[in-house]
Design an enzyme around this catalytic site. Structure first.
Site, PDB file in Angstrom:
ATOM      1  N   PRO A   9       0.836  -1.017   0.002  1.00 39.53           N
ATOM      2  CA  PRO A   9       0.020   0.108   0.038  1.00 39.53           C
ATOM      3  C   PRO A   9       0.794   1.343   0.030  1.00 39.53           C
ATOM      4  O   PRO A   9       1.757   1.515   0.711  1.00 39.53           O
ATOM      5  CB  PRO A   9      -0.825  -0.106   1.306  1.00 39.53           C
ATOM      6  N   ASN A  10       0.369   2.270  -0.809  1.00 39.25           N
ATOM      7  CA  ASN A  10       0.880   3.631  -0.797  1.00 39.25           C
ATOM      8  C   ASN A  10       2.257   3.773  -1.576  1.00 39.25           C
ATOM      9  O   ASN A  10       2.743   4.958  -1.800  1.00 39.25           O
ATOM     10  CB  ASN A  10       1.064   4.245   0.576  1.00 39.25           C
ATOM     11  N   ARG A  17       5.141  11.017  -2.366  1.00 34.00           N
ATOM     12  CA  ARG A  17       4.831  10.722  -0.754  1.00 34.00           C
ATOM     13  C   ARG A  17       6.119  10.965  -0.076  1.00 34.00           C
ATOM     14  O   ARG A  17       7.259  10.363  -0.144  1.00 34.00           O
ATOM     15  CB  ARG A  17       4.366   9.351  -0.621  1.00 34.00           C
ATOM     16  N   TYR A  22      10.986   8.874   1.532  1.00 35.19           N
ATOM     17  CA  TYR A  22      11.148   7.786   0.688  1.00 35.19           C
ATOM     18  C   TYR A  22      11.927   8.021  -0.838  1.00 35.19           C
ATOM     19  O   TYR A  22      11.916   7.236  -1.550  1.00 35.19           O
ATOM     20  CB  TYR A  22       9.815   7.434   0.293  1.00 35.19           C
ATOM     21  N   ASN A  73       8.115  -5.566  -0.492  1.00 32.17           N
ATOM     22  CA  ASN A  73       8.021  -4.589   0.531  1.00 32.17           C
ATOM     23  C   ASN A  73       6.325  -4.242   0.803  1.00 32.17           C
ATOM     24  O   ASN A  73       5.859  -3.668  -0.036  1.00 32.17           O
ATOM     25  CB  ASN A  73       8.476  -3.018  -0.381  1.00 32.17           C
ATOM     26  N   HIS A  79       3.659  -4.319   9.506  1.00 31.29           N
ATOM     27  CA  HIS A  79       3.648  -4.163  11.076  1.00 31.29           C
ATOM     28  C   HIS A  79       2.391  -4.955  11.360  1.00 31.29           C
ATOM     29  O   HIS A  79       2.324  -5.318  12.791  1.00 31.29           O
ATOM     30  CB  HIS A  79       3.562  -2.653  11.296  1.00 31.29           C
ATOM     31  N   ASP A  86       0.986 -15.240   6.542  1.00 26.76           N
ATOM     32  CA  ASP A  86       0.616 -16.749   6.237  1.00 26.76           C
ATOM     33  C   ASP A  86       0.625 -17.026   4.696  1.00 26.76           C
ATOM     34  O   ASP A  86       1.035 -18.275   4.345  1.00 26.76           O
ATOM     35  CB  ASP A  86      -0.729 -16.672   6.831  1.00 26.76           C
ATOM     36  N   GLU A  97      12.211  -9.398   2.669  1.00 30.24           N
ATOM     37  CA  GLU A  97      11.522  -8.291   2.982  1.00 30.24           C
ATOM     38  C   GLU A  97      12.212  -6.891   2.749  1.00 30.24           C
ATOM     39  O   GLU A  97      13.597  -7.170   3.377  1.00 30.24           O
ATOM     40  CB  GLU A  97      10.925  -8.476   4.491  1.00 30.24           C
ATOM     41  N   HIS A  99      12.660  -2.465   2.759  1.00 32.12           N
ATOM     42  CA  HIS A  99      12.087  -1.217   3.040  1.00 32.12           C
ATOM     43  C   HIS A  99      13.072  -0.119   2.697  1.00 32.12           C
ATOM     44  O   HIS A  99      14.382  -0.069   2.563  1.00 32.12           O
ATOM     45  CB  HIS A  99      11.698  -0.933   4.605  1.00 32.12           C
ATOM     46  N   LEU A 100      12.250   0.924   2.044  1.00 37.38           N
ATOM     47  CA  LEU A 100      13.088   1.988   1.479  1.00 37.38           C
ATOM     48  C   LEU A 100      13.937   2.797   2.517  1.00 37.38           C
ATOM     49  O   LEU A 100      14.786   3.090   2.719  1.00 37.38           O
ATOM     50  CB  LEU A 100      12.380   2.987   0.831  1.00 37.38           C
ATOM     51  N   SER A 101      12.982   2.997   3.726  1.00 36.02           N
ATOM     52  CA  SER A 101      13.224   3.717   4.851  1.00 36.02           C
ATOM     53  C   SER A 101      13.814   2.858   5.887  1.00 36.02           C
ATOM     54  O   SER A 101      13.650   1.482   5.760  1.00 36.02           O
ATOM     55  CB  SER A 101      12.152   4.445   5.417  1.00 36.02           C
ATOM     56  N   ARG A 106      12.426   4.628  13.002  1.00 30.97           N
ATOM     57  CA  ARG A 106      11.151   5.241  13.221  1.00 30.97           C
ATOM     58  C   ARG A 106      10.284   5.407  14.138  1.00 30.97           C
ATOM     59  O   ARG A 106      10.727   4.714  15.272  1.00 30.97           O
ATOM     60  CB  ARG A 106      10.589   5.349  11.559  1.00 30.97           C
ATOM     61  N   ARG A 110       6.416   0.981  13.636  1.00 28.94           N
ATOM     62  CA  ARG A 110       7.354   0.653  12.337  1.00 28.94           C
ATOM     63  C   ARG A 110       8.351  -0.490  12.818  1.00 28.94           C
ATOM     64  O   ARG A 110       8.946  -1.115  11.818  1.00 28.94           O
ATOM     65  CB  ARG A 110       7.917   1.805  11.438  1.00 28.94           C
TER      66      ARG A 110
HETATM   67  C1  DQA Z   1       7.934   1.171   3.947  1.00 25.38           C
HETATM   68  C2  DQA Z   1       7.944   1.275   5.691  1.00 25.38           C
HETATM   69  C3  DQA Z   1       6.563   1.368   6.110  1.00 25.38           C
HETATM   70  O1  DQA Z   1       6.572   1.349   7.507  1.00 25.38           O
HETATM   71  C4  DQA Z   1       5.574   2.209   5.507  1.00 25.38           C
HETATM   72  O2  DQA Z   1       4.325   2.015   6.034  1.00 25.38           O
HETATM   73  C5  DQA Z   1       5.600   2.168   4.105  1.00 25.38           C
HETATM   74  C6  DQA Z   1       6.811   2.101   3.328  1.00 25.38           C
HETATM   75  C7  DQA Z   1       9.258   1.728   3.463  1.00 25.38           C
HETATM   76  O3  DQA Z   1       9.505   1.215   2.446  1.00 25.38           O
HETATM   77  O4  DQA Z   1      10.084   2.226   4.238  1.00 25.38           O
HETATM   78  O5  DQA Z   1       4.748   2.276   3.390  1.00 25.38           O
HETATM   79  O6  DQA Z   1       7.551  -0.082   3.949  1.00 25.38           O
END
Ligand code: DQA
Length: 148
Positions: A9-10, A17, A22, A73, A79, A86, A97, A99-101, A106, A110
């Site tokens: 998502p997002n 964003r 990011y 990602n 979280h 599952d 897994e 993550h960008l950040s 944080r 998170r």
């Molecule tokens: C994220 C970190 C997550 O906490 C956040 O909700 C995201 C992006 C990252 O790539 O840093 O949507 O997964």
């Protein structure tokens, strides 16, 4: 070898964003960068982004006999989504897994990943490089498995 790269998502809003967190790269640019690296490594990649937990789960199920592994990602689903966790476990595909950040630097919420226990590794805080390293980590695993 074929790898599924999933964005949760997002992440379709990358570039717009929170660029301080990011980065300014769009999702399409990020995918192109990953694809270029995958080509150098000699692997095929397919991409999927969704804002919907169920759509991500369906894509994981659908990929189970088609791909060799997953780079994911999960966005905020990281979280709390036991359903996504599952699904990864159920298909038995190796997953990394990413993550960008740096999720560990944080907000408290998170810093927990319910996805990490079903993944080979978690790579966080390196921007696009997190995906690149995720892909490499997955390949190292797959090649080692091929040798045995
Ligand atoms: C994220 C970190 C997550 O906490 C956040 O909700 C995201 C992006 C990252 O790539 O840093 O949507 O997964």
């Amino acid at each position: 070898m074929r790898i599924l790269v999933l964005h949760g998502p997002n992440l379709n809003l990358l570039g717009e964003r929170d660029p301080k967190i990011y980065g300014s790269q769009s999702l399409e640019e990020l995918n192109r960068q990953i694809e270029a690296h995958a080509r150098r490594l000699g692997v095929e990649v397919e991409f999927f982004q969704s804002n919907h937990e169920g759509a991500l789960i369906d894509r994981i199920h659908g990929a189970r006999r088609r791909v060799d592994g997953i780079v994911i990602n999960p966005g905020a689903l990281t979280h709390y989504s036991y359903a996504l966790r599952d699904a990864i476990e159920a298909v038995g595909l190796p997953a990394v897994e990413v993550h960008l950040s740096d999720i560990h630097a944080r907000e408290l919420f998170r810093q927990t990943s319910v996805i990490a226990p079903v993944c080979l590794a978690q790579i966080s805080g390196k921007g696009a490089q997190s995906y690149v390293e995720g892909l490499e980590r997955l390949l190292t695993h797959l090649k080692a498995k091929q040798r045995t």
